[in-house]
Design an enzyme around this catalytic site. Structure first.
Site, PDB file in Angstrom:
ATOM      1  N   THR A  14      -3.478   4.751   1.927  1.00 54.03           N
ATOM      2  CA  THR A  14      -3.883   4.916   3.300  1.00 54.03           C
ATOM      3  C   THR A  14      -5.246   5.817   3.078  1.00 54.03           C
ATOM      4  O   THR A  14      -6.174   5.998   3.856  1.00 54.03           O
ATOM      5  CB  THR A  14      -2.883   5.986   4.139  1.00 54.03           C
ATOM      6  OG1 THR A  14      -2.673   7.038   3.397  1.00 54.03           O
ATOM      7  CG2 THR A  14      -1.650   4.831   4.296  1.00 54.03           C
ATOM      8  N   TYR A  48       0.864  -1.093   0.022  1.00 47.11           N
ATOM      9  CA  TYR A  48       0.132   0.011  -0.164  1.00 47.11           C
ATOM     10  C   TYR A  48       0.633   1.152  -0.115  1.00 47.11           C
ATOM     11  O   TYR A  48       1.847   1.371   0.237  1.00 47.11           O
ATOM     12  CB  TYR A  48      -1.035   0.064   1.189  1.00 47.11           C
ATOM     13  CG  TYR A  48      -0.246   0.203   2.477  1.00 47.11           C
ATOM     14  CD1 TYR A  48      -0.266   1.658   3.213  1.00 47.11           C
ATOM     15  CD2 TYR A  48       0.104  -0.601   3.196  1.00 47.11           C
ATOM     16  CE1 TYR A  48       0.039   1.880   4.231  1.00 47.11           C
ATOM     17  CE2 TYR A  48       0.561  -0.467   4.613  1.00 47.11           C
ATOM     18  CZ  TYR A  48       0.853   0.971   4.865  1.00 47.11           C
ATOM     19  OH  TYR A  48       1.347   1.286   6.178  1.00 47.11           O
ATOM     20  N   CYS A  49       0.175   2.347  -0.330  1.00 48.87           N
ATOM     21  CA  CYS A  49       1.002   3.564  -0.232  1.00 48.87           C
ATOM     22  C   CYS A  49       0.014   4.820   0.209  1.00 48.87           C
ATOM     23  O   CYS A  49      -0.699   4.480   0.957  1.00 48.87           O
ATOM     24  CB  CYS A  49       1.374   3.813  -1.746  1.00 48.87           C
ATOM     25  SG  CYS A  49       0.335   4.003  -2.963  1.00 48.87           S
ATOM     26  N   ARG A  50      -0.081   6.010  -0.255  1.00 45.30           N
ATOM     27  CA  ARG A  50      -1.079   6.947   0.033  1.00 45.30           C
ATOM     28  C   ARG A  50      -2.328   6.812  -0.582  1.00 45.30           C
ATOM     29  O   ARG A  50      -3.377   6.870  -0.200  1.00 45.30           O
ATOM     30  CB  ARG A  50      -0.361   8.380   0.039  1.00 45.30           C
ATOM     31  CG  ARG A  50      -1.288   9.275   0.409  1.00 45.30           C
ATOM     32  CD  ARG A  50      -0.766  10.751   0.365  1.00 45.30           C
ATOM     33  NE  ARG A  50      -0.403  11.024  -0.794  1.00 45.30           N
ATOM     34  CZ  ARG A  50      -1.130  11.434  -1.831  1.00 45.30           C
ATOM     35  NH1 ARG A  50      -2.581  11.732  -1.741  1.00 45.30           N
ATOM     36  NH2 ARG A  50      -0.687  11.738  -3.315  1.00 45.30           N
TER      37      ARG A  50
END
Length: 108
Positions: free
Chosen positions: A94, A66-68
């Site tokens: 996120t 995952y990332c932003r």
């Protein structure tokens, strides 16, 4: 839970399908972003370092990235797929995590 190609997985599905399952949660944001907040239990390797640190990743369990926003996680999932990893899941960002009502770990 093995799969051949990276699979996009929602926060709700992640929390259901991976509850109690041994897996590697990988945050591919920068260390500064990670240190500000992250999903509890995550490891951090920024997407621009994945290829050079690929040997640090487990090959015997699913990897959830995952990332932003979901852009870098998609890139990371593709890098892992091209390196021959199976069981790769893209959790997105996120932003989706918090929008679904889940908390981020701050200062932990």
């Amino acid at each position: 839970m093995a799969n051949e190609d990276p699979v996009l997985i929602s926060p709700e599905a992640y929390n259901t399908e991976f509850a109690g399952v041994d897996h590697y949660l990988l945050d591919v944001r920068t260390p500064d972003e990670f240190n500000t907040s992250h999903i509890a239990g995550a490891h951090n390797i920024s997407v621009d370092l994945i290829a050079s640190r690929i040997n640090e990743l487990p090959t015997d369990k699913p990897i959830v990235v995952y990332c932003r926003s979901g852009n870098r996680s998609s890139q990371a999932a593709q890098i892992l797929d091209e390196a021959g990893f199976t069981g790769v899941y893209d959790l997105g960002g996120t932003n989706q995590w918090t929008s679904a009502g889940y908390n981020l770990c701050i200062g932990c």
